[in-house]
Design an enzyme around this catalytic site. Structure first.
Site, short mmCIF file in Angstrom:
data_model
loop_
_atom_site.label_atom_id
_atom_site.label_comp_id
_atom_site.label_asym_id
_atom_site.label_seq_id
_atom_site.Cartn_x
_atom_site.Cartn_y
_atom_site.Cartn_z
N GLU A 221 75.58 -26.02 -4.59
CA GLU A 221 76.18 -24.89 -4.03
C GLU A 221 76.27 -24.72 -2.73
OE1 GLU A 221 73.88 -25.33 -6.59
OE2 GLU A 221 73.98 -23.98 -8.18
N HIS B 17 71.54 -28.21 -2.04
CA HIS B 17 72.03 -28.22 -3.23
C HIS B 17 73.54 -28.26 -3.38
CE1 HIS B 17 67.87 -26.56 -5.16
NE2 HIS B 17 67.99 -27.63 -4.52
N CYS C 2 69.82 -22.44 -9.52
CA CYS C 2 68.55 -22.50 -9.17
C CYS C 2 68.33 -20.91 -8.54
CB CYS C 2 67.86 -23.42 -8.42
SG CYS C 2 68.47 -23.44 -6.71
N CYS D 124 69.77 -21.02 -4.90
CA CYS D 124 71.32 -20.83 -4.80
C CYS D 124 71.75 -19.47 -5.45
CB CYS D 124 72.09 -21.98 -5.59
SG CYS D 124 71.91 -23.66 -4.74
ZN LIG Z 1 70.07 -24.89 -6.08
#
Ligand SMILES: [Zn+2]
Length: 155
Positions: free
Chosen positions: A58, A56, A83, A86
């Site tokens: 992040e 992802h 999410c 993260c």
């Molecule tokens: Zn994420």
């Protein structure tokens, strides 16, 4: 000190999101900054590019920043509400602040983070909202795969 506003920090994450889009990926970007505005690492979602569902934005920015002893003074900036995965990263490493580009197209764990003492700033930036809205409309299957809700497609 080169203290920067959340909006200027977001510019870096937004630029990463555009890079991801140009690569044919999911346009989510992030960057990790030190308290004085020094850029530590930047990155974007690479699910498509690397075939890695755990990469992802992040996570990519966090890895690019390398090792640190203490994350309390750092700021994670992301174009989209983080999410749960993260958000867990932010909690795990004790990142002190999170700047969120927008939480309109997806709302993850930013309120949960705020409830655990993380300084959360949600900008609801028009560029970020437009970028994600367009992407989700054009690539619904890819988007639902990324947020782990493939079943939603059958609804
Ligand atoms: Zn994420």
């Amino acid at each position: 000190m080169k203290q920067l506003t959340p909006e200027r920090l977001l510019d870096v994450a937004y630029d990463e999101a555009l890079r991801g889009l140009a690569e044919g990926g999911i346009p989510i970007g992030a960057a990790l900054f030190d308290a004085d505005g020094t850029l530590l690492g930047r990155g974007h979602n690479r699910r498509v590019q690397s075939g890695d569902p755990s990469m992802h934005a992040e996570t990519d920015a966090f890895r690019a920043a390398g090792r640190r002893r203490d994350y309390r003074g750092t700021v994670m900036v992301t174009t989209l509400s983080p999410c749960w995965y993260c958000s867990g990263l932010v909690r795990q490493f004790g990142i002190g602040a999170v700047v969120v580009g927008e939480s309109q197209t997806f709302s993850g764990g930013h309120k949960w983070l705020a409830g655990h003492g993380v300084a959360v700033t949600v900008l609801e930036d028009r560029r970020c909202i437009d970028l994600m809205s367009r992407f989700i409309a054009e690539h619904p299957a890819l988007w639902h795969e990324d947020i782990g809700s493939a079943d939603d497609l059958e609804a």
